[in-house]
Design a protein around this motif. Structure first.
Motif, PDB file in Angstrom:
ATOM      1  N   ASP A  28     -32.613  -8.631  28.273  1.00 43.93           N
ATOM      2  CA  ASP A  28     -32.075  -7.431  28.574  1.00 43.93           C
ATOM      3  C   ASP A  28     -31.340  -6.433  28.166  1.00 43.93           C
ATOM      4  O   ASP A  28     -30.276  -8.087  27.665  1.00 43.93           O
ATOM      5  CB  ASP A  28     -32.764  -7.509  30.523  1.00 43.93           C
ATOM      6  CG  ASP A  28     -34.061  -7.222  30.689  1.00 43.93           C
ATOM      7  OD1 ASP A  28     -35.073  -7.506  30.318  1.00 43.93           O
ATOM      8  OD2 ASP A  28     -33.962  -7.471  32.320  1.00 43.93           O
ATOM      9  N   PHE A  29     -31.183  -6.014  27.879  1.00 46.84           N
ATOM     10  CA  PHE A  29     -29.664  -5.193  26.903  1.00 46.84           C
ATOM     11  C   PHE A  29     -28.812  -5.185  28.422  1.00 46.84           C
ATOM     12  O   PHE A  29     -28.962  -4.364  29.128  1.00 46.84           O
ATOM     13  CB  PHE A  29     -30.034  -3.940  26.491  1.00 46.84           C
ATOM     14  CG  PHE A  29     -30.578  -3.890  25.057  1.00 46.84           C
ATOM     15  CD1 PHE A  29     -31.687  -4.759  24.691  1.00 46.84           C
ATOM     16  CD2 PHE A  29     -29.913  -3.046  23.876  1.00 46.84           C
ATOM     17  CE1 PHE A  29     -31.953  -4.653  23.118  1.00 46.84           C
ATOM     18  CE2 PHE A  29     -30.473  -3.471  22.632  1.00 46.84           C
ATOM     19  CZ  PHE A  29     -31.562  -4.232  22.210  1.00 46.84           C
ATOM     20  N   PRO A  30     -27.636  -5.466  28.527  1.00 50.80           N
ATOM     21  CA  PRO A  30     -26.924  -5.312  29.283  1.00 50.80           C
ATOM     22  C   PRO A  30     -25.615  -3.905  29.209  1.00 50.80           C
ATOM     23  O   PRO A  30     -25.253  -4.235  29.907  1.00 50.80           O
ATOM     24  CB  PRO A  30     -25.669  -6.102  30.024  1.00 50.80           C
ATOM     25  CG  PRO A  30     -25.223  -6.845  28.019  1.00 50.80           C
ATOM     26  CD  PRO A  30     -27.259  -6.451  27.480  1.00 50.80           C
ATOM     27  N   TYR A  31     -26.497  -2.824  28.366  1.00 47.74           N
ATOM     28  CA  TYR A  31     -25.169  -2.011  27.753  1.00 47.74           C
ATOM     29  C   TYR A  31     -26.265  -1.291  27.184  1.00 47.74           C
ATOM     30  O   TYR A  31     -27.014  -1.663  26.147  1.00 47.74           O
ATOM     31  CB  TYR A  31     -24.143  -2.482  27.472  1.00 47.74           C
ATOM     32  CG  TYR A  31     -24.065  -2.673  26.394  1.00 47.74           C
ATOM     33  CD1 TYR A  31     -24.470  -2.752  25.548  1.00 47.74           C
ATOM     34  CD2 TYR A  31     -23.470  -4.319  26.902  1.00 47.74           C
ATOM     35  CE1 TYR A  31     -24.719  -3.659  24.523  1.00 47.74           C
ATOM     36  CE2 TYR A  31     -23.011  -5.307  25.526  1.00 47.74           C
ATOM     37  CZ  TYR A  31     -24.141  -5.507  24.309  1.00 47.74           C
ATOM     38  OH  TYR A  31     -23.588  -6.181  23.324  1.00 47.74           O
ATOM     39  N   ASP A  32     -25.699   0.003  26.722  1.00 48.21           N
ATOM     40  CA  ASP A  32     -26.229   1.113  25.525  1.00 48.21           C
ATOM     41  C   ASP A  32     -25.784   0.493  24.630  1.00 48.21           C
ATOM     42  O   ASP A  32     -25.079   1.011  25.195  1.00 48.21           O
ATOM     43  CB  ASP A  32     -26.148   1.988  26.298  1.00 48.21           C
ATOM     44  CG  ASP A  32     -26.831   2.949  25.032  1.00 48.21           C
ATOM     45  OD1 ASP A  32     -27.201   2.486  23.783  1.00 48.21           O
ATOM     46  OD2 ASP A  32     -26.771   4.372  25.479  1.00 48.21           O
ATOM     47  N   PRO A  33     -26.206  -0.231  23.964  1.00 48.31           N
ATOM     48  CA  PRO A  33     -25.405  -0.314  22.626  1.00 48.31           C
ATOM     49  C   PRO A  33     -24.349   0.450  21.794  1.00 48.31           C
ATOM     50  O   PRO A  33     -23.682   1.059  21.042  1.00 48.31           O
ATOM     51  CB  PRO A  33     -25.851  -0.952  21.258  1.00 48.31           C
ATOM     52  CG  PRO A  33     -27.492  -0.386  22.213  1.00 48.31           C
ATOM     53  CD  PRO A  33     -27.666  -0.339  23.500  1.00 48.31           C
ATOM     54  N   PHE A  34     -25.462   1.346  21.663  1.00 43.27           N
ATOM     55  CA  PHE A  34     -24.899   3.057  21.198  1.00 43.27           C
ATOM     56  C   PHE A  34     -23.491   3.260  22.098  1.00 43.27           C
ATOM     57  O   PHE A  34     -22.991   4.259  21.208  1.00 43.27           O
ATOM     58  CB  PHE A  34     -25.731   4.267  21.370  1.00 43.27           C
ATOM     59  CG  PHE A  34     -27.274   4.231  20.634  1.00 43.27           C
ATOM     60  CD1 PHE A  34     -27.204   3.934  19.294  1.00 43.27           C
ATOM     61  CD2 PHE A  34     -28.669   4.225  21.053  1.00 43.27           C
ATOM     62  CE1 PHE A  34     -28.061   3.851  18.784  1.00 43.27           C
ATOM     63  CE2 PHE A  34     -29.644   4.149  20.740  1.00 43.27           C
ATOM     64  CZ  PHE A  34     -29.445   3.971  18.945  1.00 43.27           C
TER      65      PHE A  34
END
Ligand code: GDP
Ligand code: MN
Length: 359
Positions: A162-168
């Motif tokens: 799962d992504f722990p943040y919005d990479p953008f």
């Protein structure tokens, strides 16, 4: 009543994409896939993975590009798979095809030579178009004009956590212009004269290159790092390290900048996309390493990723649990600290951990 296909498509296209929870702040960004119609299954797998791991909470628009028109089937299935909107761009032939100034006899000779040397994709003409497009033309597609950031996705990749943040968001807030997950050594046979061309470019445009703040050292340092001896020897000053561009998050304003365009035009004029087999990965990487400040490059340490034959997963058991990682995929080599990875070099000679601390 039975819905006609059109009504059905209409419904899914107009799905509600405004229902975000209030703490999510969307960036001006798109998920970008260059893909062929026949790769539909792989495209859907990648989409499903990225939607599950990240995008279903954000609903960023997917942008698909192709050198031929997308089939109705492709459009229908990818539209259905997306949590947000989808859009489809047809690449103009002059942005894709081999330019007329390429000498056909010389070109055919080069293909023959690469065939004999068994260079990977060495005899492919379409692969060369693809690499040149991804180097210098994706950024010119009108369909991307309104965006600041793109996240490149390929068919048949998998996001392992799962992504722990919005990479953008990380990119914008941290003033990052290029983000990567995997960095490895390039096959030298595909780029025998790329570094010469880049060096000439630097000599022509010293104003564009700031060696005291860029990542020159990351792409030129050689020898053993820590306990690991690299498995690759280079014949030039370029150590062959590059960011693996099948995963990349980039600032389109950088790729659309005069500096990058000049760099691309310079390289393109050498013909190496055709007479050799320059990949978009070393081309992007050398631009990023030379034209950007090291602090503008980010290694996304926390994002698990697989593209055959390599995978990358975050270190640390609790992180892996919290992010529901699945790191042990049988067909993948874990590349992060393997001898064919440049990541240790990034830590030592590039941005590495230095910048994580002041985040
Ligand atoms: P590899 O990762 O280097 O083995 O190369 P891929 O076959 O995965 O190609 C890289 C990307 O370009 C993928 O997203 C492909 O779908 C896409 N691609 C490669 N060749 C073509 C082509 O001829 N046309 C289109 N539309 N996409 C292509
Ligand atoms: Mn690929």
């Amino acid at each position: 009543p039975k819905l006609s296909t059109n009504t059905y498509l209409d419904q899914i296209i107009r799905k509600n994409v405004s229902g975000h929870s209030s703490d999510i702040e969307l960036q001006n960004a798109t998920l970008l896939m260059l893909v062929r119609n026949w790769e539909i299954e792989g495209a859907l797998k990648s989409m499903r993975s990225l939607e599950d791991r990240f995008n279903r909470n954000y609903k960023y628009t997917w942008t698909f590009l192709n050198d031929v028109p997308f089939s109705g089937e492709f459009i229908e299935a990818t539209t259905a798979m997306a949590s947000g909107k989808t859009q489809y761009g047809l690449i103009p032939s002059e942005d894709w095809n081999r330019p007329s100034w390429i000498n056909e006899t010389e070109f055919e000779n080069c293909l023959q030579l690469m065939r004999e040397k068994h260079v990977i994709y060495g005899e492919s003409k379409s692969y060369r178009n693809m690499c040149r497009f991804n180097s210098g033309f994706f950024l010119r597609q009108a369909i991307l004009d309104k965006y600041d950031y793109y996240f490149r996705v390929e068919p048949d990749v998998d996001y392992l956590c799962d992504f722990p943040y919005d990479p953008f968001k990380i990119m914008r807030e941290g003033h990052k212009k290029y983000g990567f997950v995997i960095t490895i050594y390039e096959y030298e046979d595909t780029i025998p004269t790329l570094w010469d061309a880049v060096e000439e470019f630097i000599e022509e445009h010293p104003d564009l290159v700031n060696a005291s703040t860029n990542s020159l050292k990351f792409v030129t340092s050689s020898g053993r790092i820590g306990k690991t001896t690299p498995i690759v020897e280079s014949n030039s000053e370029y150590n062959l390290c590059h960011f693996w561009s099948n995963f990349e998050i980039g600032d389109l304003n950088f790729f659309r900048s005069e500096a990058y365009l000049k760099y691309f035009e310079w390289l393109d004029s050498k013909g190496g996309f055709f007479y050799e087999r320059w990949g978009d990965a070393p081309v992007h990487s050398l631009a990023v390493a030379l034209l950007l400040d090291t602090s503008e490059i980010i290694h996304f340490d926390e994002l698990g990723y697989f593209h055959a034959p390599f995978s990358s997963c975050p270190d640390g058991r609790s992180l892996r649990l919290a992010q529901r990682c699945i790191c042990d995929i049988p067909q993948a080599d874990k590349v992060d600290i393997a001898p064919n990875s440049c990541l240790m070099r990034w830590w030592k000679d590039g941005g590495g951990k230095r910048f994580m601390k002041n985040k």
